[in-house]
Write an enzyme that holds these catalytic residues in place. Structure first.
Site, PDB file in Angstrom:
ATOM      1  CD  GLU A 195       4.829  36.366  60.617  1.00  0.00           C
ATOM      2  OE1 GLU A 195       5.795  35.572  60.572  1.00  0.00           O
ATOM      3  OE2 GLU A 195       4.587  37.203  59.720  1.00  0.00           O
ATOM      4  CB  SER A 262      -6.888  55.165  65.867  1.00  0.00           C
ATOM      5  OG  SER A 262      -5.502  55.310  66.038  1.00  0.00           O
ATOM      6  CG  ASP A 334       0.318  39.682  57.687  1.00  0.00           C
ATOM      7  OD1 ASP A 334       1.375  40.076  58.223  1.00  0.00           O
ATOM      8  OD2 ASP A 334       0.067  38.479  57.511  1.00  0.00           O
ATOM      9  CG  ASP A 337       5.098  37.450  55.922  1.00  0.00           C
ATOM     10  OD1 ASP A 337       4.251  37.525  56.834  1.00  0.00           O
ATOM     11  OD2 ASP A 337       4.817  37.098  54.763  1.00  0.00           O
TER      12      ASP A 337
END
Length: 823
Positions: A195, A262, A334, A337
């Site tokens: 972000e 991974s 996600d 924030d």
């Protein structure tokens, strides 16, 4: 004169004797902490006699009569072999490193305190399942039994490091294990970094349409199961150069590119030559000595389990039982924030909310610092989460004056049941039970790959934030915290997390690639960890009708770069075999030699070849030339190449070839011009660093696996005993991933992040399964088990992963018997 000489000789002899005595005493004290694996010990907290059989690789096979005793013994062996590592992990999670290391770690401690990880872990203990509470308490008792033994028998303080950095060994608590789990989530997180970078890039670029080039979205609809064959934040500061942050080896905060990766894949019986299911997993983390993984086997009431643990946690995080295998890959959900919180100009202790001004939740926290005065932090929390300092991750570069930045993150909950999910998974007998157990995962979000005797599956586990469809930045950049539609609205249902069960094609897997294509706000993520390795994986999986354990191993160890195969024909399209013959020693001649080598190369990042080094240096120089005139010092934040960016520019997708023109120069440069100039840059750098004889170059000389001791690794002389360095194949975008350090320095291509653990499980014959870790079981550098697996790992070899007690006893390095103390 003769008398003076005699006294000098005597003095020299005395000094030599004293030095020898000093070295001998140091060795004696350090060696006292080497554990005795062949012993019978009476310990408090045990219900019945328990055996710990260590096989010839020093993997402990814990044979207990009940689950509590098995977890007790796991805590005991973790403390035997990795006590220093455990204490460092706990201190990191508590924000208490500075008590030992002084001012060098104050910044790390301050950040951790602001996140309040340890207090949240303490609160999370009460929400665990009864089975997990039992495991945590028994594990803690096992750790404390080893600490008590060290104190009672004067066993060299438990590890040599404690002589250099003395500290009190406080008893282990259940919250410590949960806190380490949260710390691992921190190491695997990268959405915050993404972000900030996107916001900074948006502020730096004059043409916002070019943002999609430099920070591209992963293309395609997603791959999981294979087939059968600055307007958001008014008054934001314009871009300003920020110093590149140096990474403290003790800090859990790394650049975004090291946020976790991974590989995992599985095949059902229809795609298996043996008729049984197959599963392979190699989780990627930063390298260190000792490594983060510790191999162990536990004999639980539900059956034996074996695989990779993390010292400090009573769980097999990736491994198998007789009935089930499980592997993990970073899901790149996600789950973070950033919120720009407006301060009340009349009262700086208030911030703006959708309902008006509100007081910060505040709390004092004192950081004790060795050899310095303590500092008192005032922790601030908003409805959205903890307030972070502007120096953290360059947040200050995107925070307007009169505002602060807060973080929402799924791990910042006092009701974290992830540990219960991990404990429950070890008892699951099939895919369905494993998926049910994993519903308790909160963070870090992972893709859980499963295989039982009949079925394979993959499920994204972990909390996925629920966002409003009207969210201003869609979670891609920091957004205003007082706008109601920007705030989280709880989490999505577990059923909505992506999942693939018993796919028709018989094969599924994940390389941190995009899994699904969903519209926002059900999108899971805009940022994925791989667009490259998955291409090679698909080719290898579909190249065979059926697979074996060995073909899965072959895929784990594959070093062919699909990226190199894609980009080299593009960037060299107008350079191959062109130009007149040039005299030896000229730039043109060196360029022709490099291009000749690359033209015959198949893209294999083999440690013994020169081509990978030429290719890697060329791509690094090319990206830097393409972006630096547009974004200036922000180019330093792009430490690794973005293959999709280079491909977009050379294919001129959406006009992206504009990146090849240097705007500050009069001529209009083309992408072939830029490729030629960058190749000359790369060859100059190679000549200065490794020499001009291109045919003699070795990728492995630059791509050494750097497994350094986080504390002693920079100590003169001692570092040669504690650090593990070895030449390796692979690269940033190969299945055998060896992520480079990045950046412009001479150490840019060191291998610093990769598969510290590899495991391949065959359920047609479970005891033929294999695994390996990157260093060794012991954290004691005087132990032969400190690095005895390192060369095996480098060569792509494995050790048996068997639950057969007879095999473990046949070549054991010791059997420890733990007996309960009788009243």
């Amino acid at each position: 004169m003769a008398v003076v000489f005699q006294w000098l000789v005597r003095l020299a002899v005395v000094l030599i004797v004293l030095a020898v005595l000093g070295v001998g005493m140091t060795y004696y004290l350090a060696s006292r902490s080497l554990p005795d694996y062949d012993a019978t010990l009476k310990v408090s907290g045990l219900a019945a006699e328990t055996e710990i059989v260590r096989d010839n690789a020093n993997v402990p096979h814990i044979l207990a009569q009940n689950d509590a005793d098995a977890f007790f013994a796991l805590g005991f062996v973790h403390a035997q072999d990795r006590l220093w590592q455990m204490m460092m992990l706990r201190r990191t999670a508590q924000g208490r490193l500075s008590e030992v290391f002084g001012t060098a770690t104050v910044e790390t401690d301050s950040f951790i305190r602001r996140l309040d990880i340890y207090r949240l872990a303490v609160q999370s203990v009460s929400v665990q399942t009864p089975q997990t509470i039992t495991a945590l308490e028994a594990y803690s008792a096992g750790v404390n039994a080893r600490i008590a033994q060290i104190n009672q028998e004067a066993l060299g303080r438990g590890a040599p490091e404690f002589f250099v950095f003395p500290m009190a060994l406080a008893p282990w608590q259940p919250a410590d294990s949960i806190a380490i789990g949260k710390l691992m989530a921190l190491r695997l997180s990268g959405q915050l970094d993404a972000e900030v970078l996107r916001a900074r890039m948006s502020l730096a670029l004059p043409d916002q349409d070019r943002l999609i080039d430099i920070l591209p979205d992963a293309p395609g609809a997603g791959v999981g199961a294979l087939p059968e064959y600055a307007a958001l934040v008014p008054n934001a500061p314009r871009y300003a150069a920020m110093p590149v942050q140096q990474i403290n080896p003790l800090s859990p905060f790394g650049p975004e590119v090291f946020a976790g990766a991974s590989n995992a894949w599985a095949a059902d019986a229809s795609r298996s030559a043996s008729g049984g299911t197959l599963l392979a997993n190699d989780p990627h983390l930063g390298f260190s000595a000792p490594g983060i993984w510790y191999l162990a086997r536990l004999n639980l009431q539900a059956g034996g389990v074996i695989g990779a643990t993390i010292p400090g946690m009573p769980t097999v995080l990736t491994g198998r039982s007789d009935a089930l295998g499980w592997g993990v890959t970073s899901a790149y959900v996600d789950d973070q924030d950033l919120f720009i919180e407006e301060l009340n100009p009349d009262n700086q202790m208030q911030y703006r909310t959708p309902d008006g001004w509100k007081e910060f939740e505040t709390r004092k926290s004192i950081v004790t610092i060795k050899d310095a005065d303590p500092i008192t932090l005032t922790l601030h929390w908003t409805d959205n989460g903890p307030v972070l300092p502007g120096t953290f991750k360059n947040i200050g570069a995107v925070t307007p004056t009169g505002h602060v930045t807060a973080l929402s993150w799924t791990v910042l909950t006092p009701n974290d049941t992830t540990m219960s999910a991990a404990i429950g998974l070890m008892s699951a007998q099939n895919v369905a039970e494993a998926i049910n157990a994993s519903e308790l995962v909160v963070a870090p979000a992972q893709n859980l790959t499963l295989a039982d005797q009949d079925t394979i599956a993959m499920k994204t586990v972990g909390a996925v934030p629920r966002r409003d469809a009207a969210h201003q930045s869609k979670g891609r950049m920091p957004s205003l915290g007082y706008v109601a539609t920007n705030r989280w609205q709880g989490v999505m249902s577990f059923a909505s997390n992506p999942g693939f069960i018993a796919p028709l094609g018989g094969i599924l897997g994940n390389t941190n690639n995009k899994m699904v294509e969903r519209p926002f706000p059900n999108h899971i993520s805009y940022r994925w960890g791989d667009t490259q390795r998955v291409q090679r994986w698909q080719r290898l999986m579909q190249a065979r009708q059926v697979h074996t354990r060995d073909s899965f191993i072959e895929a784990q160890l594959d070093t062919v770069s699909a990226t190199a195969r894609t980009l080299l024909p593009l960037i060299g399209a107008e350079l191959w075999f062109t130009g007149e013959a040039a005299a030896d020693g000229t730039v043109e001649r060196q360029r022709q030699r490099a291009l000749t080598l690359l033209a015959d190369w198949n893209g294999e990042m083999n440690e013994h070849l020169p081509e990978p080094l030429i290719y890697a240096a060329w791509l690094r120089a090319l990206q830097d030339r393409m972006v630096r005139d547009d974004i200036g010092p922000l180019a330093d934040a792009l430490t690794h190449i973005e293959p999709l960016f280079i491909e977009r520019a050379f294919r001129d997708v959406g006009g992206a070839s504009v990146w090849c023109d240097v705007h500050q120069s009069a001529p209009v440069e083309t992408c072939p011009d830029m490729a030629r100039l960058a190749l000359d840059d790369a060859l100059l750098w190679i000549g200065e660093t490794y020499g001009t004889q291109l045919e003699s170059l070795r990728w492995g000389d630059a791509h050494q696996a750097v497994q350094d001791h986080p504390v002693l690794g920079n100590v003169p002389v001692l570092r040669y005993f504690v650090n593990i360095r070895q030449s390796t194949s692979g690269g940033d975008n190969t299945l055998q991933r060896g992520l480079t350090r990045g950046g412009p320095g001479a150490d840019a291509f060191e291998n610093v992040h990769g598969a510290g653990y590899r495991g391949v499980y065959d359920f047609a014959d479970p005891d033929s399964s294999v695994f390996i870790e990157a260093t060794g079981q012991s954290g004691h550098f005087l132990s032969r088990h400190y690095d005895d697996m390192a060369q095996l790992w480098r060569r792509g070899e494995y050790i048996p992963m068997s639950l057969d007690q007879g095999l473990a006893r046949a070549a054991s390095v010791g059997i420890t018997k733990l007996e309960p103390v009788t009243p």
